[in-house]
Design a protein around this motif. Structure first.
Motif, PDB file in Angstrom:
ATOM      1  N   ARG A   9       0.828  -1.208   0.000  1.00 26.41           N
ATOM      2  CA  ARG A   9       0.000   0.000   0.000  1.00 26.41           C
ATOM      3  C   ARG A   9       0.863   1.259   0.000  1.00 26.41           C
ATOM      4  NH1 ARG A   9      -5.058   1.555   3.726  1.00 26.41           N
ATOM      5  NH2 ARG A   9      -5.222   3.741   3.085  1.00 26.41           N
ATOM      6  N   HIS A  16       1.452   6.802  -6.577  1.00 28.38           N
ATOM      7  CA  HIS A  16       0.325   7.713  -6.841  1.00 28.38           C
ATOM      8  C   HIS A  16       0.751   9.168  -6.647  1.00 28.38           C
ATOM      9  CE1 HIS A  16      -3.719   9.127  -7.196  1.00 28.38           C
ATOM     10  NE2 HIS A  16      -3.842   9.452  -5.927  1.00 28.38           N
ATOM     11  N   LEU A  17       1.500   9.415  -5.569  1.00 29.23           N
ATOM     12  CA  LEU A  17       1.916  10.804  -5.294  1.00 29.23           C
ATOM     13  C   LEU A  17       2.927  11.289  -6.319  1.00 29.23           C
ATOM     14  CD1 LEU A  17       2.172  10.745  -1.383  1.00 29.23           C
ATOM     15  CD2 LEU A  17       0.297  11.525  -2.811  1.00 29.23           C
ATOM     16  N   SER A  20       0.963  11.767  -9.735  1.00 24.59           N
ATOM     17  CA  SER A  20      -0.042  12.826  -9.796  1.00 24.59           C
ATOM     18  C   SER A  20       0.587  14.208  -9.557  1.00 24.59           C
ATOM     19  CB  SER A  20      -1.196  12.561  -8.822  1.00 24.59           C
ATOM     20  OG  SER A  20      -0.718  12.397  -7.526  1.00 24.59           O
ATOM     21  N   GLY A  69      -4.336   6.058 -10.008  1.00 28.51           N
ATOM     22  CA  GLY A  69      -5.392   6.566  -9.120  1.00 28.51           C
ATOM     23  C   GLY A  69      -6.509   5.551  -8.976  1.00 28.51           C
ATOM     24  N   TRP A  78     -10.589   2.528   0.681  1.00 27.71           N
ATOM     25  CA  TRP A  78     -11.349   3.710   0.243  1.00 27.71           C
ATOM     26  C   TRP A  78     -12.396   3.334  -0.798  1.00 27.71           C
ATOM     27  CZ3 TRP A  78     -11.212   7.736   3.207  1.00 27.71           C
ATOM     28  CH2 TRP A  78     -10.044   8.043   3.917  1.00 27.71           C
ATOM     29  N   LYS A  89     -12.577  13.076  -7.466  1.00 25.95           N
ATOM     30  CA  LYS A  89     -11.236  13.070  -8.067  1.00 25.95           C
ATOM     31  C   LYS A  89     -11.213  12.196  -9.312  1.00 25.95           C
ATOM     32  CE  LYS A  89      -7.742  12.042  -5.548  1.00 25.95           C
ATOM     33  NZ  LYS A  89      -6.780  11.645  -4.507  1.00 25.95           N
ATOM     34  N   THR A  93     -10.333  13.628 -12.956  1.00 28.41           N
ATOM     35  CA  THR A  93      -9.165  13.078 -13.657  1.00 28.41           C
ATOM     36  C   THR A  93      -9.578  12.452 -14.990  1.00 28.41           C
ATOM     37  OG1 THR A  93      -8.166  12.630 -11.507  1.00 28.41           O
ATOM     38  CG2 THR A  93      -7.141  11.565 -13.383  1.00 28.41           C
ATOM     39  N   THR A 141      -5.498  17.935  -5.004  1.00 32.30           N
ATOM     40  CA  THR A 141      -4.529  17.682  -3.923  1.00 32.30           C
ATOM     41  C   THR A 141      -5.162  18.054  -2.585  1.00 32.30           C
ATOM     42  OG1 THR A 141      -2.750  18.189  -5.458  1.00 32.30           O
ATOM     43  CG2 THR A 141      -2.177  18.177  -3.134  1.00 32.30           C
ATOM     44  N   SER A 144      -7.659  15.540  -1.537  1.00 36.33           N
ATOM     45  CA  SER A 144      -7.021  14.298  -1.072  1.00 36.33           C
ATOM     46  C   SER A 144      -6.564  14.411   0.376  1.00 36.33           C
ATOM     47  CB  SER A 144      -5.803  13.978  -1.930  1.00 36.33           C
ATOM     48  OG  SER A 144      -6.151  13.998  -3.280  1.00 36.33           O
ATOM     49  N   LYS A 147     -10.054  15.357   2.534  1.00 38.92           N
ATOM     50  CA  LYS A 147     -11.069  14.294   2.392  1.00 38.92           C
ATOM     51  C   LYS A 147     -12.456  14.738   2.880  1.00 38.92           C
ATOM     52  CE  LYS A 147      -7.557  10.659   3.037  1.00 38.92           C
ATOM     53  NZ  LYS A 147      -6.346  11.471   3.156  1.00 38.92           N
TER      54      LYS A 147
HETATM   55  C1  HEM Z   1      -8.220   8.566 -11.028  1.00 38.76           C
HETATM   56  C2  HEM Z   1      -8.086   9.584 -10.171  1.00 38.76           C
HETATM   57  C3  HEM Z   1      -7.730   9.399  -8.733  1.00 38.76           C
HETATM   58  C4  HEM Z   1      -8.232   8.501  -7.825  1.00 38.76           C
HETATM   59  C5  HEM Z   1      -9.325   7.454  -8.035  1.00 38.76           C
HETATM   60  C6  HEM Z   1      -7.518   8.729  -6.581  1.00 38.76           C
HETATM   61  C7  HEM Z   1      -7.724   8.016  -5.416  1.00 38.76           C
HETATM   62  C8  HEM Z   1      -6.951   8.117  -4.279  1.00 38.76           C
HETATM   63  C9  HEM Z   1      -7.037   7.251  -3.107  1.00 38.76           C
HETATM   64  C10 HEM Z   1      -7.997   6.087  -2.948  1.00 38.76           C
HETATM   65  C11 HEM Z   1      -6.119   7.675  -2.208  1.00 38.76           C
HETATM   66  C12 HEM Z   1      -5.811   7.051  -0.822  1.00 38.76           C
HETATM   67  C13 HEM Z   1      -4.699   6.034  -1.006  1.00 38.76           C
HETATM   68  C14 HEM Z   1      -4.281   5.381   0.293  1.00 38.76           C
HETATM   69  O1  HEM Z   1      -4.757   5.767   1.364  1.00 38.76           O
HETATM   70  O2  HEM Z   1      -3.434   4.448   0.238  1.00 38.76           O
HETATM   71  C15 HEM Z   1      -5.458   8.836  -2.774  1.00 38.76           C
HETATM   72  C16 HEM Z   1      -4.479   9.572  -2.133  1.00 38.76           C
HETATM   73  C17 HEM Z   1      -3.976  10.747  -2.609  1.00 38.76           C
HETATM   74  N1  HEM Z   1      -4.214  11.299  -3.855  1.00 38.76           N
HETATM   75 FE1  HEM Z   1      -5.402  10.518  -5.338  1.00 38.76          FE
HETATM   76  N2  HEM Z   1      -6.627   9.761  -6.761  1.00 38.76           N
HETATM   77  C18 HEM Z   1      -6.738  10.203  -8.048  1.00 38.76           C
HETATM   78  C19 HEM Z   1      -6.031  11.251  -8.620  1.00 38.76           C
HETATM   79  C20 HEM Z   1      -5.250  12.135  -7.906  1.00 38.76           C
HETATM   80  C21 HEM Z   1      -4.712  13.377  -8.398  1.00 38.76           C
HETATM   81  C22 HEM Z   1      -4.885  13.868  -9.843  1.00 38.76           C
HETATM   82  C23 HEM Z   1      -4.042  13.975  -7.378  1.00 38.76           C
HETATM   83  C24 HEM Z   1      -3.288  15.291  -7.301  1.00 38.76           C
HETATM   84  C25 HEM Z   1      -2.936  16.033  -8.302  1.00 38.76           C
HETATM   85  C26 HEM Z   1      -4.126  13.111  -6.233  1.00 38.76           C
HETATM   86  C27 HEM Z   1      -3.540  13.360  -5.013  1.00 38.76           C
HETATM   87  C28 HEM Z   1      -3.539  12.499  -3.940  1.00 38.76           C
HETATM   88  C29 HEM Z   1      -2.832  12.736  -2.685  1.00 38.76           C
HETATM   89  C30 HEM Z   1      -1.976  13.970  -2.350  1.00 38.76           C
HETATM   90  C31 HEM Z   1      -3.098  11.628  -1.858  1.00 38.76           C
HETATM   91  C32 HEM Z   1      -2.536  11.368  -0.432  1.00 38.76           C
HETATM   92  C33 HEM Z   1      -3.591  11.675   0.617  1.00 38.76           C
HETATM   93  C34 HEM Z   1      -3.207  11.114   1.983  1.00 38.76           C
HETATM   94  O3  HEM Z   1      -2.460  10.128   2.072  1.00 38.76           O
HETATM   95  O4  HEM Z   1      -3.719  11.672   2.979  1.00 38.76           O
HETATM   96  N3  HEM Z   1      -4.879  12.001  -6.583  1.00 38.76           N
HETATM   97  N4  HEM Z   1      -5.984   9.083  -4.022  1.00 38.76           N
END
Ligand code: HEM
Length: 169
Positions: A9, A16-17, A20, A69, A78, A89, A93, A141, A144, A147
């Protein structure tokens, strides 16, 4: 229930970070090139460079961000359709991916082929879209990390309780 080990994970979240926020960085570089072009920098340098960046970095990253993502949602607790911030998001996206592949990349490549005779209207094609997309990426961002908006479908009655800001699932 997470379908990933804690190490898996963390690795997926790191990917992912990097992808993105790398996407945001590439978008800001496109915008910087657009500003340079508008301010009179050599169009035969600026627009071909933007074309290369859009083709070889921004467009491929768009696909990768969408895939990673989606995987991050599906393989963690999630889920894709459970929390509003995740679904919003995903929707943004997906819309951005379509616009980047079908509109932005072909337009920027065309600018690179037009040579020195670019009208201001043409030059704005490398200002307005990257401004809108960078803003959306910053909004995502923020979504994310904060939340907001709670759940669409509580997994169980206990999960109906509000979730403390920043609480990890
Ligand atoms: C297909 C589009 C996206 C989906 C479905 C998605 C989904 C998710 C999910 C489920 C998490 C939590 C992951 C975890 O806890 O292990 C996450 C974390 C995050 N995402 Fe995305 N994401 C997408 C696009 C993006 C984009 C485009 C950005 C920023 C430009 C972004 C920024 C972040 C950030 C900063 C986190 C960390 C949040 C944290 O850990 O508190 N995501 N995302």
């Amino acid at each position: 229930m997470s379908r990933l080990s804690p190490a898996g994970r963390k690795a997926l979240l790191t990917l992912h970070l990097v992808t993105s926020l790398g996407w945001l960085g590439a978008d800001l570089v496109l915008l910087a090139l657009g500003v340079a072009g508008l301010r009179g920098a050599d169009p035969e340098v600026v627009y071909p460079a933007a074309g290369l960046l859009a083709t070889w970095l921004f467009a491929p990253l768009s696909v990768l961000v969408w895939l990673v993502g989606l995987t991050s949602a599906l393989l963690t607790p999630w889920g894709l359709l459970r929390w509003r911030w995740v679904l919003v998001k995903f929707a943004i996206t997906t819309a951005m991916l379509g616009l980047v592949l079908l509109l932005l990349t072909p337009t920027v490549r065309r600018l690179g082929e037009l040579g020195p005779d670019l009208a201001t209207r043409d030059r704005l094609d490398l200002i307005i879209p990257p401004t809108v997309s960078s803003t959306l990426l910053i909004v995502m961002t923020v979504l994310s990390t904060y939340k907001p908006w709670g759940q669409l479908r509580p997994a169980n009655p206990a999960a109906r309780r509000p979730v403390a800001a920043g609480r990890r699932r």
